[in-house]
Write a protein that holds these residues in place. Structure first.
Motif, PDB file in Angstrom:
ATOM      1  N   LEU A  14      -0.927  16.510  27.848  1.00  0.00           N
ATOM      2  CA  LEU A  14      -1.895  17.024  26.567  1.00  0.00           C
ATOM      3  C   LEU A  14      -1.710  16.576  25.392  1.00  0.00           C
ATOM      4  N   THR A  15      -2.559  15.625  24.482  1.00  0.00           N
ATOM      5  CA  THR A  15      -2.248  15.171  23.457  1.00  0.00           C
ATOM      6  C   THR A  15      -2.874  16.201  22.369  1.00  0.00           C
ATOM      7  N   TRP A  16      -1.941  16.557  21.170  1.00  0.00           N
ATOM      8  CA  TRP A  16      -2.281  17.284  20.360  1.00  0.00           C
ATOM      9  C   TRP A  16      -2.187  17.073  19.039  1.00  0.00           C
ATOM     10  N   TRP A  17      -3.231  16.780  18.222  1.00  0.00           N
ATOM     11  CA  TRP A  17      -2.957  16.335  16.801  1.00  0.00           C
ATOM     12  C   TRP A  17      -3.154  17.563  15.804  1.00  0.00           C
ATOM     13  N   HIS A  18      -2.159  17.684  15.112  1.00  0.00           N
ATOM     14  CA  HIS A  18      -2.436  18.641  13.993  1.00  0.00           C
ATOM     15  C   HIS A  18      -1.986  18.402  12.783  1.00  0.00           C
ATOM     16  N   ASN A  19      -2.385  18.940  11.670  1.00  0.00           N
ATOM     17  CA  ASN A  19      -2.018  18.577  10.444  1.00  0.00           C
ATOM     18  C   ASN A  19      -0.658  19.118   9.673  1.00  0.00           C
ATOM     19  N   ALA A  20       0.118  19.674  10.422  1.00  0.00           N
ATOM     20  CA  ALA A  20       1.279  20.259   9.964  1.00  0.00           C
ATOM     21  C   ALA A  20       2.344  19.482   9.973  1.00  0.00           C
ATOM     22  N   ASN A  21       2.250  18.229   9.119  1.00  0.00           N
ATOM     23  CA  ASN A  21       3.375  17.239   9.218  1.00  0.00           C
ATOM     24  C   ASN A  21       4.398  17.368   8.258  1.00  0.00           C
ATOM     25  N   ASN A  22       4.537  18.836   7.600  1.00  0.00           N
ATOM     26  CA  ASN A  22       5.678  19.179   6.942  1.00  0.00           C
ATOM     27  C   ASN A  22       6.332  20.561   7.528  1.00  0.00           C
ATOM     28  N   ASN A  23       7.470  20.966   7.254  1.00  0.00           N
ATOM     29  CA  ASN A  23       8.145  21.789   7.579  1.00  0.00           C
ATOM     30  C   ASN A  23       7.740  23.189   6.684  1.00  0.00           C
ATOM     31  N   PRO A  24       7.530  24.637   7.143  1.00  0.00           N
ATOM     32  CA  PRO A  24       8.240  25.032   8.605  1.00  0.00           C
ATOM     33  C   PRO A  24       6.851  24.628   9.481  1.00  0.00           C
ATOM     34  N   GLY A  25       5.802  24.396   9.179  1.00  0.00           N
ATOM     35  CA  GLY A  25       4.682  24.042  10.059  1.00  0.00           C
ATOM     36  C   GLY A  25       5.031  23.309  11.320  1.00  0.00           C
ATOM     37  N   ARG A  26       5.489  22.133  10.962  1.00  0.00           N
ATOM     38  CA  ARG A  26       5.710  21.112  12.067  1.00  0.00           C
ATOM     39  C   ARG A  26       6.859  21.567  12.996  1.00  0.00           C
ATOM     40  N   ASP A  27       8.079  22.162  12.683  1.00  0.00           N
ATOM     41  CA  ASP A  27       8.938  22.544  13.716  1.00  0.00           C
ATOM     42  C   ASP A  27       8.258  23.838  14.384  1.00  0.00           C
ATOM     43  N   PHE A  28       7.601  24.693  13.804  1.00  0.00           N
ATOM     44  CA  PHE A  28       7.093  25.686  14.175  1.00  0.00           C
ATOM     45  C   PHE A  28       5.889  25.387  15.416  1.00  0.00           C
ATOM     46  N   TRP A  29       5.148  24.297  15.338  1.00  0.00           N
ATOM     47  CA  TRP A  29       4.287  23.700  16.344  1.00  0.00           C
ATOM     48  C   TRP A  29       4.948  23.226  17.538  1.00  0.00           C
ATOM     49  N   LYS A  30       5.895  22.705  17.227  1.00  0.00           N
ATOM     50  CA  LYS A  30       6.776  21.814  18.199  1.00  0.00           C
ATOM     51  C   LYS A  30       7.443  22.934  19.022  1.00  0.00           C
ATOM     52  N   LYS A  31       7.831  23.815  18.361  1.00  0.00           N
ATOM     53  CA  LYS A  31       8.849  25.017  19.258  1.00  0.00           C
ATOM     54  C   LYS A  31       7.633  25.763  20.283  1.00  0.00           C
ATOM     55  N   VAL A  32       6.331  26.118  19.616  1.00  0.00           N
ATOM     56  CA  VAL A  32       5.351  26.760  20.402  1.00  0.00           C
ATOM     57  C   VAL A  32       4.896  25.687  21.537  1.00  0.00           C
ATOM     58  N   ALA A  33       4.829  24.350  21.379  1.00  0.00           N
ATOM     59  CA  ALA A  33       4.701  23.335  22.417  1.00  0.00           C
ATOM     60  C   ALA A  33       5.715  23.471  23.357  1.00  0.00           C
ATOM     61  N   ASP A  34       6.911  23.517  22.875  1.00  0.00           N
ATOM     62  CA  ASP A  34       7.939  23.742  24.047  1.00  0.00           C
ATOM     63  C   ASP A  34       7.991  24.912  24.974  1.00  0.00           C
ATOM     64  N   GLU A  35       7.494  25.905  24.138  1.00  0.00           N
ATOM     65  CA  GLU A  35       7.601  27.135  25.039  1.00  0.00           C
ATOM     66  C   GLU A  35       6.685  27.116  26.152  1.00  0.00           C
ATOM     67  N   TYR A  36       5.484  26.583  25.771  1.00  0.00           N
ATOM     68  CA  TYR A  36       4.375  26.606  26.545  1.00  0.00           C
ATOM     69  C   TYR A  36       4.812  25.565  27.774  1.00  0.00           C
TER      70      TYR A  36
END
Lengths: 460, 334
Positions: A70-92
């Motif tokens: 899956l390719t996922w484009w989101h606008n959280a290019n800064n933290n804490p959002g960026r790390d959060f989405w990355k973590k969620v993707a890793d969990e999934y």
């Protein structure tokens, strides 16, 4: 359209919500530098490239164990959002080892043009940022988005009416993960100094308080008129007050502006302009860039209030010398009620962020999206205090008092109108903002603003 | 690539009689048969220019052609391109008050740039060409703004021009408080404010060009004229300016093209506002094409901007620069 908001945003807010504003080219501008560049050629080239861009994504396996990318484009290019989405993707990925997610954070304004280009190309991202409204409807009408209506029933029930901005033609084409409303951010000290004991609840009180502040030598309201969308907040909100919910909602599909309530909204704007409550030179004031921007004026005690989105406090903190903004001197109150309007009391103007799956995306896209907006993930996202979440029960995760007030007002609102420039799509929406900005500059009457949108709708 | 190509050709043209009888250094003999050598030479040229030519075609010519094609359609950048409206976009552009205003703004800037920046730069260049103390430093100072990127210039001036900003405070401190204006928020003033910033930034470039041109004027002429009793002003009028002609003409060309395509400064400082009072064709194009997703319409505006620039550039080359470039260009052989 925005100025440089993103340039000086504090890490956490620019990632998702502060960055909600769109349509700007500030990042592009910052990169370009020559007046003598062959602008005509580049312009031509840019328009063409926009039509032929490319992107990558994995197509798709349907059975549950086949490897899927899956390719996922989101606008959280800064933290804490960026790390959060990355973590969620890793969990999934950990829970579904066959699904690999390529997480691509992209700065908000760039992302908007990139998505437009990618959807026109052969390989759009599977899952991508979606702001809803008219632009989403255009994408859906062009057959680029996956119809989620029957696939996300549980989530829809949980999110409730907040998801309505991500519907088009009666179908669900995206799901939000945050929805905020616009309101007045104000400086409690300056209000007290002007002898104002409680924030204004009605339009007349607002006008009266503006006079009190002026009498005390304080600029009552700061306004980032250069960027136009802050002007539009007033007009939009007054339309929400003057027009019935039905007229508002109808206008986003039939673009019929014949109801007199639209001109009435403009007349209220005129009344406000007549009171001259705004900072000096507000027509050229940027919304979020520098200490003399409208947010900066409020943050530095040079203006008493500003009508802005829920992202404003974090914008403000970065514009003060100590990086703290107004601290607990900062308060929030909802847009005042206006007598004689057809809008239901408490209705609000707002907007948010969500995601859509492209039409060719594998089923895993929907499944991952469901996980993203699940109460469990939403609760943890809420704890970042970067915006109001949408899933029921997740609000409890928010600890910031002002953000809690925004959430409160939102949950009490009988109806949340999506920012009109988003609801009408960029074409008509930007024309509306432009016409409103001209009214603020004194070169359009309330009636001319209405004609200007009708005209833009005709050329849609 | 053209320069290298023409230099090479000129070389060969300069020695036509030898060409067939003696191989050029480093080349094999072109015998037998001039026809084959012609073919071979053409192949060589084709081989060497093809990479550049391909890039040029793909990234310059093709986009222009495609933009011209899109401009005939009503297209939002998303769906299929099938809503053919002929010249509808062009008609709409010329009927749009905001676009007509944008064109006017561009031409005002062209006129002002030529009328103000030219004489100003010439005067400063003449001053900086004299022997004076700290000349290198002064040259550096006048040229520095040109080196600063346009985005930084815009942000810098945005801060200076804020209400109660540096400029206003300075004026007040100097007792000129009555001169304080809303520099960027006044719809009648904003274009001229921007012009001042443009001048600040680009006058250094003009000065450098003129200084370079001044170096090419032989001192003997000045000396001879001085002996004949010509004063300073007459020498400037009859020696310096005529001999600086080619430089001035090139500078004017660059300035006009630059003013027609002005974008960055305006976009950052005012976004074309307030109320379209500082829109240029380029900001209008980006606003309609990208911000409003009217790709068909935006393409039409881009084509108009391109056409205006092209027509101007070609006629300028044809009628004004012709004399200057004549000796420098090489004609095709035979």
């Amino acid at each position: 359209m925005t100025g440089f908001r993103r340039r000086r945003l504090p890490e956490h807010r620019s990632s998702t919500l502060g960055a909600r504003r769109y349509g700007s080219s500030s990042p592009r501008v910052l990169q370009a530098r020559h007046r003598y560049l062959t602008g005509a050629v580049l312009g031509v080239a840019a328009l063409v490239l926009a039509a032929g861009g490319c992107s990558s994504s994995g197509g798709g396996g349907s059975s549950s164990n086949e490897p899927v990318k899956l390719t996922w484009w989101h606008n959280a290019n800064n933290n804490p959002g960026r790390d959060f989405w990355k973590k969620v993707a890793d969990e999934y990925h950990a829970a579904h080892p066959n699904v690999t997610i390529d997480v691509v954070p992209i700065q908000n304004e760039q992302l908007r043009s990139k998505i437009a280009v990618a959807l026109q190309g052969q390989n759009p991202p599977d899952l991508f940022q979606q702001w809803g409204g008219g632009e989403m409807a255009d994408q859906a009408n062009a057959g680029k988005l996956m119809d989620l209506t029957d696939k996300v029933k549980t989530e829809l029930a949980n999110i409730g009416t907040a998801a309505s901005g991500w519907q088009a033609n009666g179908k669900q084409y995206g799901l939000p993960y945050t929805l905020g409303i616009v309101g007045f951010w104000y400086n409690k000290d300056l209000f007290a100094k002007a002898g104002i004991t409680s924030p204004p609840a009605t339009w007349d009180e607002l006008l009266a308080d503006a006079q009190k502040l002026k009498a005390a030598g304080i600029a009552p309201i700061s306004l980032g008129g250069r960027d136009r969308w802050p002007d539009a907040f007033y007009w939009d909100y007054l339309a929400v007050r003057m027009c019935s919910q039905q007229v508002m909602q109808q206008s986003a599909t039939d673009f019929n502006f014949s109801d007199p309530c639209w001109a009435q909204a403009g007349q209220k704007v005129q009344q406000l302009l007549g009171a001259q409550p705004f900072n000096k030179g507000f027509l050229a004031t940027p919304a979020q860039q520098g200490a003399t921007s409208s947010a900066g004026l409020l943050a530095n005690g040079k203006a008493a209030m500003e009508l802005q989105g829920h992202w404003n406090p974090s914008v403000m903190t970065s514009l003060t010398p100590n990086g703290k903004g107004l601290g607990d001197k900062l308060g929030w109150f909802p847009f005042p009620e206006v007598s004689g309007g057809a809008g239901t009391a408490g209705s609000a103007l707002g907007g948010g962020d969500g995601f859509s799956c492209s039409v060719k995306a594998p089923p895993a896209c929907v499944d991952f999206l469901k996980y993203l907006v699940s109460p469990e993930v939403q609760k943890r996202w809420a704890a970042l205090n970067i915006g109001p979440p949408v899933a029921k029960g997740a609000e409890a995760g928010v600890s910031d008092p002002n953000l809690r007030m925004v959430i409160d007002a939102r949950s009490k609102a009988p109806f949340v109108q999506l920012y009109l420039d988003i609801a009408y799509g960029s074409n008509v929406g930007q024309a509306l903002n432009d016409a409103i900005a001209q009214q603020f500059a004194g070169s359009k009457s309330p009636q001319q603003v209405v004609s200007a949108i009708a005209e833009a709708a005709k050329n849609r | 690539m053209t320069l290298a190509g023409s230099a090479d050709q000129r070389d060969e043209l300069g020695t036509p009689p030898d060409h067939t009888t003696r191989p050029a250094p480093g080349r094999s003999s072109t015998r037998p048969g001039a026809g084959r050598s012609q073919l071979r030479r053409r192949l060589e040229i084709a081989l060497f220019i093809s990479p550049a030519l391909v890039l040029y075609l793909v990234f310059v010519v093709l986009p222009i052609a495609l933009a011209a094609y899109y401009s005939l359609y009503h297209w939002n950048g998303l769906g299929p391109i099938n809503d053919f409206i002929g010249l509808g976009n062009y008609r709409r552009a010329f009927q749009d008050d905001a676009f007509r205003k944008a064109i006017t703004h561009n031409f005002i800037l062209v006129g002002l740039s030529l009328a103000v920046q030219g004489p100003l730069a010439l005067g400063l260049a003449l001053l900086l060409n004299r022997r004076l103390r700290g000349r290198a430093l002064l040259r550096l100072v006048t040229f520095a703004p040109y080196v600063i990127s346009e985005a930084i210039t815009a942000v810098l001036w945005l801060l200076i021009l804020q209400p109660d900003g540096l400029l206003d405070k300075t004026l007040q401190a100097a007792g000129l408080g009555s001169l304080v204006h809303l520099w960027l928020a006044d719809t009648g003033l904003v274009l001229y404010t921007l012009f001042v910033v443009i001048t600040w930034k680009y006058v250094g470039f003009a000065i450098i060009l003129f200084l370079a041109g001044l170096q090419g004027i032989p001192n003997e002429l000045h000396e001879a004229a001085a002996i004949d009793g010509a004063g300073e002003l007459r020498r400037i009028r009859h020696i310096t300016i005529p001999l600086l002609g080619p430089t001035i003409r090139i500078w004017a060309f660059l300035t006009i093209i630059g003013s027609l395509q002005l974008f960055d400064l305006v976009w950052i400082m005012t976004l074309g506002g307030p109320a379209n009072a500082s829109n240029t064709m380029a900001t209008y194009m980006i606003d309609r094409g990208f911000t409003r997703s009217q790709f068909g319409y935006g393409s039409a505006v881009a084509v108009i901007l391109f056409a205006i620039s092209l027509v101007f550039a070609i006629s300028y080359q044809r009628y004004v620069l012709r004399r200057d470039v004549e000796g420098a260009l090489t004609r095709m052989a035979g």
